[in-house]
Structures are given as C-alpha cells and as structure tokens.
Enzyme design. Structure first.
Site, short mmCIF file in Angstrom:
data_model
loop_
_atom_site.label_atom_id
_atom_site.label_comp_id
_atom_site.label_asym_id
_atom_site.label_seq_id
_atom_site.Cartn_x
_atom_site.Cartn_y
_atom_site.Cartn_z
CD GLU A 137 -46.70 24.91 35.23
OE1 GLU A 137 -46.78 25.86 36.17
OE2 GLU A 137 -46.60 24.94 34.17
CD GLU A 155 -49.53 29.76 36.01
OE1 GLU A 155 -50.37 29.32 35.31
OE2 GLU A 155 -49.13 29.43 36.88
#
Length: 259
Positions: A132, A112
């Site tokens: 995730e 990210e």
C-alpha cells in the site's frame, strides 16, 4: 472505473464437513468491493451450518489474489470505509478452523485475508506483500497488526514501510505459512488431507483451541493460562471428551459430535 463481477463460491465436501470457499475473478483474482461483502456472507452461512467443521479458502485464478480493486476504492463513499476489513477478514471471527491454500501472488487485501485465516499452506512460487505504500496508503484490513504479531514488529515495519515482498521460504521460516508444497496440485491435495484430518477432531475442542489461542496471545501470560485452564475444565464436561477417552481405552477411532 470500479471493477464489477467476481464471485466467492461455496462448495462442501461429500460428507459436508469441509467447506471450500473459492475466490473467482480472473487470472489475478482482483478483489472487488462486492467480493469483500460476499466473503462475509459466505462465512455467515458457514457459521450457521452445524455440519461444517473446517473451512478452506482458495482461488481458481492463476494467483491467490493480486489484491483489491484500487480504482474502485476512489468511488466508495469514505463513510463506508469504517467497516473496511471487517467483512473480508471474517475468517478470524469464525468459530471454525480456517485453512488458506495460497499459490502465487498474495498481495494487499488478499494478504490480509490470508493472515486472518488460522493456518496457511503455500507453494514455493508464492509471494506475500502489503504494497500500500506505493499508493500513499497503509494496509486497512488488519495487515499492520496481524503481520506484526506473526513476524515481529521490526520485520513488519520493514516489509510494510518499504512495500517489500516476502518470498515463500521467508514466509515458512517466519511462521507465516506452516508448509510449502511443490505446486498447486500438491498444495490442494495437502490442504484437503489436512482439512479432512481436522474435521475428524472434536468441533468443540477445535473451536475452543482457536478461541484460547487468539484471545490468550494478546494478553499477559497469566491471563492466557487462566483462560486455558477454564476452557480445559469446560471441555472436561463435554460428550466429546468422554468419547475421546473411551475410544482411547478401547483402541478405536473416536466419533466426535461436537457436544
């Protein structure tokens, strides 16, 4: 138990125009909660420094980063998650162009962070992932939105919802990275050359191009074109534009000042 330590080092090139932000926390460069805030702190310092024109984000570990400190998340008060991703993706809000030099794993929050940079260069062994789903979670620092905008909704859904890694050649083909270089030495040399090249352009033009691209791409085409037109007119009144035209006419290199 939460991990402690880790650093985000800030160095400057000899002429002060390029800032090097280095993630430092062992072989896998695990991003601790404290390091997230350090990223924001370093960018705040960079943004205040008028001499810095370009920023490079890199790592001194074997991997760019394997992601965040998972165990540490369980010790953070839920209210603190309201700012999750704001600090570690400060590159997106910086008015200065930011280049990510990515080698090895680029997972989770590290992915990210890289996606929040303006330009990414990598090596053939680099792998990007937002894993995730393996934790019963989703990306929380902009990963869902930035990846979808880069590679399209269908591909983003596949890689996020199946926790499948994106290999370096895929990342190049899909526009996640701009270039691949043979190894870390070649990568860092290429990034340094690119940063030096960009630092010689007009800071005003670089800053404006970043803003127009970032804001225009999320709106209707006519809105983006209107924004571009107004930004072009604004730059027409700058000293840098006059210097660029003069240098072109006189067949010399321009000396841009950012004014």
């Amino acid at each position: 138990m939460a991990l402690t330590g880790g650093e985000v080092l800030l160095e400057r090139s000899q002429d002060g125009r390029v800032a090097y932000l280095t993630l430092s926390h062992g072989r896998y460069t695990v991003i601790t909660w404290e390091m997230r805030q350090l990223v924001a702190d370093r960018f705040a310092e960079i943004d205040r420094d008028g001499d810095i024109r370009v920023v490079v984000v890199r790592s001194d570990g074997e991997h760019f980063t394997s992601g965040g400190d998972i165990a540490g998340f369980m010790e953070v008060d839920p209210i603190d998650f309201t700012d999750l991703g704001h600090n570690v993706t400060a590159a997106a809000r910086s008015p200065k162009p930011v280049i990510a030099a990515v080698d090895g794993y680029c997972f989770g929050v590290g992915c990210e962070m890289a996606l929040s940079c303006d330009i990414r260069l990598a090596t053939p062994r680099t792998q990007f992932a937002l894993p995730e789903m393996n934790l019963g979670m989703i990306p929380g620092s902009g990963g869902t939105q930035r990846l979808a905008r880069l590679v399209g909704l269908s591909r983003a859904k596949f890689h996020i919802m199946t926790a499948t890694r994106i290999q370096a050649q895929q990342a190049l083909d899909w526009g996640i990275v701009a270039e691949l270089h043979d190894d870390r030495e070649a990568l860092y040399a290429a990034v340094e050359a690119l940063a030096t090249k960009m630092a010689n352009f007009s800071p005003a033009a670089q800053r404006t191009a970043k803003e127009v691209l970032d804001k225009g791409v999320d709106g209707p085409l006519y809105t983006g074109i209107d924004l571009e037109r107004k930004a072009y007119a604004m730059l027409r009144a700058t000293d840098d534009f006059a210097e660029g035209v003069a240098a072109f006419t006189e067949k010399r290199k321009p000396n841009f000042t950012g004014r």
